[in-house]
Design an enzyme around this catalytic site. Sequence first.
Site, short mmCIF file in Angstrom:
data_model
loop_
_atom_site.label_atom_id
_atom_site.label_comp_id
_atom_site.label_asym_id
_atom_site.label_seq_id
_atom_site.Cartn_x
_atom_site.Cartn_y
_atom_site.Cartn_z
N HIS A 33 -3.24 7.49 2.39
CA HIS A 33 -3.66 6.15 1.95
C HIS A 33 -5.05 5.89 2.53
O HIS A 33 -5.32 6.22 3.69
CB HIS A 33 -2.65 5.13 2.46
CG HIS A 33 -3.06 3.72 2.23
ND1 HIS A 33 -3.57 3.28 1.02
CD2 HIS A 33 -3.07 2.62 3.04
CE1 HIS A 33 -3.86 1.99 1.10
NE2 HIS A 33 -3.58 1.57 2.32
N ASN A 37 -10.03 0.08 -0.22
CA ASN A 37 -8.56 0.14 -0.19
C ASN A 37 -8.02 -0.44 -1.50
O ASN A 37 -8.06 -1.64 -1.72
CB ASN A 37 -8.06 -0.67 1.02
CG ASN A 37 -6.54 -0.64 1.15
OD1 ASN A 37 -5.84 -0.18 0.25
ND2 ASN A 37 -6.04 -1.14 2.27
N CYS A 67 0.81 -1.23 0.00
CA CYS A 67 0.00 0.00 0.00
C CYS A 67 0.85 1.27 0.00
O CYS A 67 0.35 2.34 -0.34
CB CYS A 67 -0.94 0.02 1.20
SG CYS A 67 -2.08 -1.36 1.23
O1 UT7 Z 1 -3.69 -0.85 3.75
C1 UT7 Z 1 -2.98 -1.46 4.79
C2 UT7 Z 1 -3.60 -2.74 5.13
N1 UT7 Z 1 -4.82 -2.74 5.85
C3 UT7 Z 1 -5.19 -1.96 6.88
O2 UT7 Z 1 -4.61 -0.98 7.17
C4 UT7 Z 1 -6.37 -2.39 7.69
C5 UT7 Z 1 -6.15 -2.10 9.16
N2 UT7 Z 1 -7.20 -2.66 10.02
C6 UT7 Z 1 -8.46 -2.22 9.99
O3 UT7 Z 1 -8.83 -1.36 9.20
C7 UT7 Z 1 -9.45 -2.79 10.99
O4 UT7 Z 1 -8.76 -3.51 11.96
C8 UT7 Z 1 -10.55 -3.70 10.34
C9 UT7 Z 1 -11.50 -2.85 9.53
C10 UT7 Z 1 -9.89 -4.74 9.46
C11 UT7 Z 1 -11.36 -4.39 11.43
O5 UT7 Z 1 -11.95 -3.43 12.29
P1 UT7 Z 1 -11.83 -3.61 13.88
O6 UT7 Z 1 -12.62 -2.52 14.49
O7 UT7 Z 1 -10.38 -3.71 14.20
O8 UT7 Z 1 -12.61 -4.96 14.11
P2 UT7 Z 1 -12.04 -6.27 14.79
O9 UT7 Z 1 -11.09 -6.99 13.90
O10 UT7 Z 1 -11.60 -5.92 16.17
O11 UT7 Z 1 -13.38 -7.14 14.89
C12 UT7 Z 1 -14.50 -6.71 15.67
C13 UT7 Z 1 -15.63 -7.71 15.47
C14 UT7 Z 1 -15.20 -9.16 15.59
O12 UT7 Z 1 -16.24 -9.89 16.20
P3 UT7 Z 1 -16.15 -10.25 17.78
O13 UT7 Z 1 -14.89 -11.05 17.92
O14 UT7 Z 1 -16.08 -8.92 18.49
O15 UT7 Z 1 -17.40 -11.01 18.00
C15 UT7 Z 1 -15.07 -9.60 14.14
O16 UT7 Z 1 -15.30 -10.99 13.98
O17 UT7 Z 1 -16.15 -7.55 14.14
C16 UT7 Z 1 -16.20 -8.82 13.50
N3 UT7 Z 1 -15.98 -8.61 12.07
C17 UT7 Z 1 -17.00 -8.33 11.23
N4 UT7 Z 1 -18.33 -8.21 11.43
C18 UT7 Z 1 -19.09 -7.91 10.36
C19 UT7 Z 1 -14.83 -8.61 11.36
N5 UT7 Z 1 -15.07 -8.36 10.07
C20 UT7 Z 1 -16.41 -8.19 9.94
C21 UT7 Z 1 -17.28 -7.89 8.87
N6 UT7 Z 1 -18.59 -7.76 9.11
N7 UT7 Z 1 -16.83 -7.70 7.62
#
Ligand code: UT7
Length: 362
Positions: free
Chosen positions: A250, A280, A111
């Site tokens: 980004h 992204n 990225c």
């Molecule tokens: O470009 C460089 C590469 N990428 C990035 O920079 C991405 C960096 N990371 C992020 O943007 C965020 O961490 C994410 C958007 C990927 C995830 O957001 P988050 O607020 O960190 O969520 P999380 O991973 O802590 O998950 C929270 C909950 C989980 O459920 P439980 O364990 O709390 O029951 C996940 O299973 O959200 C759940 N979850 C979803 N729910 C609905 C994860 N993905 C999804 C989804 N839809 N697509």
Amino acid sequence: MTNAVITGWGKCTPPSVLTNHDLATFLDTSDEWIQARTGIQERRISNVAVSDMAEVAARHALACAGVDAADVDLVILATACPDTMVPSAAARLQKLLGAHQAAVLDMNAACTGFVYGLSAARSAVVAGDHQTVLLVGAEKMTWYLDWTHRDTAVLFGDGAGAVVIQPGEDAEAGIFSGALGCDYEGQDALKIPDYGTSDDRYSGPKGKFTFQFDGREIFKRAVVGMGNAAVRALEKAGIAADEIDLVVPHQANIRIIEALVNRLKLPMSKVMINIQKYGNTSAATIPIALCEAVEEGRVRPGSNILTAAFGAGLTWGSMVLRWTRRVRPVATSQAALPPCDRSGLELLSEAIGHSRRLATPG
Ligand code: UT7
């Protein structure tokens, strides 16, 4: 000392759209969750290879600069999704454009690729080694995705953006030296391990990539890494944060962008955001956003612009630049991808079925 300036800009956003609602038809996710956690509403899906998108973006950037492809002497294609490993996607792009005088290379900083490319292109021009550099960020990240994994499938989209970089006549304007690096401690947080020579060629589920992804870990490291990079780049450029007119970050997550501008104590009104439309697109996010910022009149003669990015590696980088006097294209191009009347969901139906079959035990 010669300075290097952006003289042309262009983009290619494939026509087929995949909305959050489309994703919710086959994944346990929702428009509310995706918008609240990422800021994304929809993304584009490409039915062509990376160099085809790169060609369209490049033709717009070249027309905008008033430059003939035959006069380009260096092509840098920032991508983590080359059409082929050998030859490089940049070599195919050169052929598509007829840029026969150019040296060509792919640059994989994930990225952060466009920011790394901006630094390399600036150095090449400032050193006097190259006069006309075509820098493209082009990605087809959806090709790697496992469509049974909601944590990654909702994040990425396809697209390309390009700029032309040349020696500048205006002593005040130019790309300043920036800050680049790589946080290898976090390397395993974002990995596609089974594409390359470390892969076991003879076993494993072919036709599927493992997208190793620890979103929370990347998020934490991105906030720190992008913020530190921006602070360092501003220091090196001798420009205070409040002198920045526009941040073109980004576009990985709206919350990461908010953390960056909070750290710099800048208002969100100074930030170019288009993540809602494209998701992204990895190395393509910044050149697409920059191009749209100029088109929308948000870049003015002499604007101070800050870019910052973070990606697999975990690479980080930030560059500061001061725009030239010209904010309008010298000429325009009619370049476009071949028409595609299929929706994003229709284009992906085979890939989604394939991911599902491989995820089903037995
Ligand atoms: O470009 C460089 C590469 N990428 C990035 O920079 C991405 C960096 N990371 C992020 O943007 C965020 O961490 C994410 C958007 C990927 C995830 O957001 P988050 O607020 O960190 O969520 P999380 O991973 O802590 O998950 C929270 C909950 C989980 O459920 P439980 O364990 O709390 O029951 C996940 O299973 O959200 C759940 N979850 C979803 N729910 C609905 C994860 N993905 C999804 C989804 N839809 N697509």
